[in-house]
Design an enzyme around this catalytic site. Structure first.
Site, PDB file in Angstrom:
ATOM      1  CD  GLU A   1      43.113  43.144  44.207  1.00  0.00           C
ATOM      2  OE1 GLU A   1      43.848  42.439  43.496  1.00  0.00           O
ATOM      3  OE2 GLU A   1      43.187  43.174  45.443  1.00  0.00           O
ATOM      4  CB  SER A   2      41.089  38.230  45.745  1.00  0.00           C
ATOM      5  OG  SER A   2      42.231  38.244  44.936  1.00  0.00           O
TER       6      SER A   2
ATOM      7  CB  CYS B   1      35.225  37.625  39.734  1.00  0.00           C
ATOM      8  SG  CYS B   1      36.598  38.024  38.638  1.00  0.00           S
TER       9      CYS B   1
ATOM     10  NE  ARG C   1      44.759  37.713  42.612  1.00  0.00           N
ATOM     11  CZ  ARG C   1      45.275  38.721  43.305  1.00  0.00           C
ATOM     12  NH1 ARG C   1      46.258  38.521  44.145  1.00  0.00           N
ATOM     13  NH2 ARG C   1      44.801  39.946  43.145  1.00  0.00           N
TER      14      ARG C   1
ATOM     15  CB  ILE D   1      35.853  42.176  34.965  1.00  0.00           C
ATOM     16  CG1 ILE D   1      34.525  42.487  34.266  1.00  0.00           C
ATOM     17  CG2 ILE D   1      36.675  43.447  35.144  1.00  0.00           C
ATOM     18  CD1 ILE D   1      33.620  43.411  35.051  1.00  0.00           C
ATOM     19  NE  ARG D   2      44.709  42.130  35.437  1.00  0.00           N
ATOM     20  CZ  ARG D   2      45.797  42.376  36.120  1.00  0.00           C
ATOM     21  NH1 ARG D   2      45.742  43.091  37.210  1.00  0.00           N
ATOM     22  NH2 ARG D   2      46.964  41.952  35.696  1.00  0.00           N
TER      23      ARG D   2
ATOM     24  CG  HIS E   1      31.748  39.957  37.353  1.00  0.00           C
ATOM     25  ND1 HIS E   1      31.897  40.472  38.618  1.00  0.00           N
ATOM     26  CD2 HIS E   1      32.993  39.805  36.861  1.00  0.00           C
ATOM     27  CE1 HIS E   1      33.176  40.628  38.884  1.00  0.00           C
ATOM     28  NE2 HIS E   1      33.871  40.225  37.832  1.00  0.00           N
TER      29      HIS E   1
ATOM     30  CD  GLU F   1      28.419  40.556  39.656  1.00  0.00           C
ATOM     31  OE1 GLU F   1      28.241  39.374  39.306  1.00  0.00           O
ATOM     32  OE2 GLU F   1      29.551  41.053  39.823  1.00  0.00           O
TER      33      GLU F   1
HETATM   34  N1  GLN Z   1      41.679  40.390  39.327  1.00  0.00           N
HETATM   35  C1  GLN Z   1      40.941  40.370  40.561  1.00  0.00           C
HETATM   36  C2  GLN Z   1      41.708  39.589  41.642  1.00  0.00           C
HETATM   37  O1  GLN Z   1      42.639  38.885  41.338  1.00  0.00           O
HETATM   38  C3  GLN Z   1      39.552  39.787  40.377  1.00  0.00           C
HETATM   39  C4  GLN Z   1      38.759  40.653  39.431  1.00  0.00           C
HETATM   40  C5  GLN Z   1      37.281  40.616  39.620  1.00  0.00           C
HETATM   41  O2  GLN Z   1      36.756  40.278  40.675  1.00  0.00           O
HETATM   42  N2  GLN Z   1      36.573  41.047  38.582  1.00  0.00           N
HETATM   43  O3  GLN Z   1      41.342  39.675  42.770  1.00  0.00           O
END
Ligand code: GLN
Length: 218
Positions: free
Chosen positions: A51-52, A82, A108, A137-138, A173, A175
């Site tokens: 989560e940034s 991500c 984002r 993922i999101r 990702h 990984e």
């Molecule tokens: N949605 C996250 C963000 O905005 C990033 C998601 C992720 O790293 N898989 O920081």
């Protein structure tokens, strides 16, 4: 002066273990970076997904940000996956940039909610001859790249992977899926030779359950 000859993973939040496992499969023992001093001998640093907003707050609380920027200026390459790609972007739509180390514009959460996460299979000739399964993922979208930045992968209306001389950004990702191609690509970009012949991790691990469930083709 120390030599920059190691690969690190920022170990404050997010998918650290998964990156470490991929690097170890290639014969690279990564430095798990928790304090700024650990950046001194790094040829490359992976900023993991997570989560940034949380990551930038932790980077600032632990006073890593200035040293990270200095190490980057001194030659340390950075791969943002991500949330990590959001951290290094020069522009974030509707928000302030964070580290601002790569001339890309990101949006984002550009695919919707967590439940809208997905897998897809692509070919990125510069990175691997084989098709690769990728997990989003999101994820953010890279909307534009500036001078000195090449798009490695276009999908629909966005860029999913981009590269400059000193940075690599992937909105997915690597990984979380078996291919080791992106990790190999980054390690070699950092000037480190890989002797392992392995192209994939030997078998899927528990954290790849998500990838399997989310893959619409399976
Ligand atoms: N949605 C996250 C963000 O905005 C990033 C998601 C992720 O790293 N898989 O920081």
């Amino acid at each position: 002066m120390t030599t920059r000859n190691k690969i690190g993973i920022l170990d404050l939040q997010g998918g650290v273990h998964e990156h470490a496992f991929h690097l170890q499969s290639l014969g690279i023992e990564p430095v798990r970076v928790k304090v700024a001093e650990q950046l001194d001998d790094l040829a490359g640093l992976i900023l993991p997904g997570g989560e940034s907003t949380c990551l930038i707050r932790l980077l600032n609380i632990f006073e890593i940000t200035p040293k990270l920027k200095a190490a980057h200026a001194d030659g340390m390459k950075i791969w943002g996956t991500c949330a990590g790609a959001i951290l290094i972007a020069n522009r974030i739509e509707g928000d302030q940039p964070q580290l601002g180390l790569m001339d890309i514009t990101v949006a984002r959460n550009a695919f919707g909610y967590q439940i809208d996460s997905f897998n897809t299979i692509v070919n990125i000739p510069k990175v691997s001859k084989k098709d690769m399964e990728l997990t989003f993922i999101r994820a953010p979208k890279i909307r534009a790249v500036g001078k000195g930045v090449d798009a490695l992968l276009h999908i629909d209306d966005y860029i999913a992977a981009a590269e400059s001389e000193k940075c690599l950004a992937t909105v997915f990702h690597p990984e979380l899926t078996p291919s080791l191609a992106f990790h190999k690509y980054f390690v070699e970009k950092c000037g480190i030779t890989i002797t392992s012949e392995l192209t994939e991790i030997p078998e899927r691990t528990s954290w790849m359950q998500f990838a399997r469930i989310a893959n619409p083709t399976k």
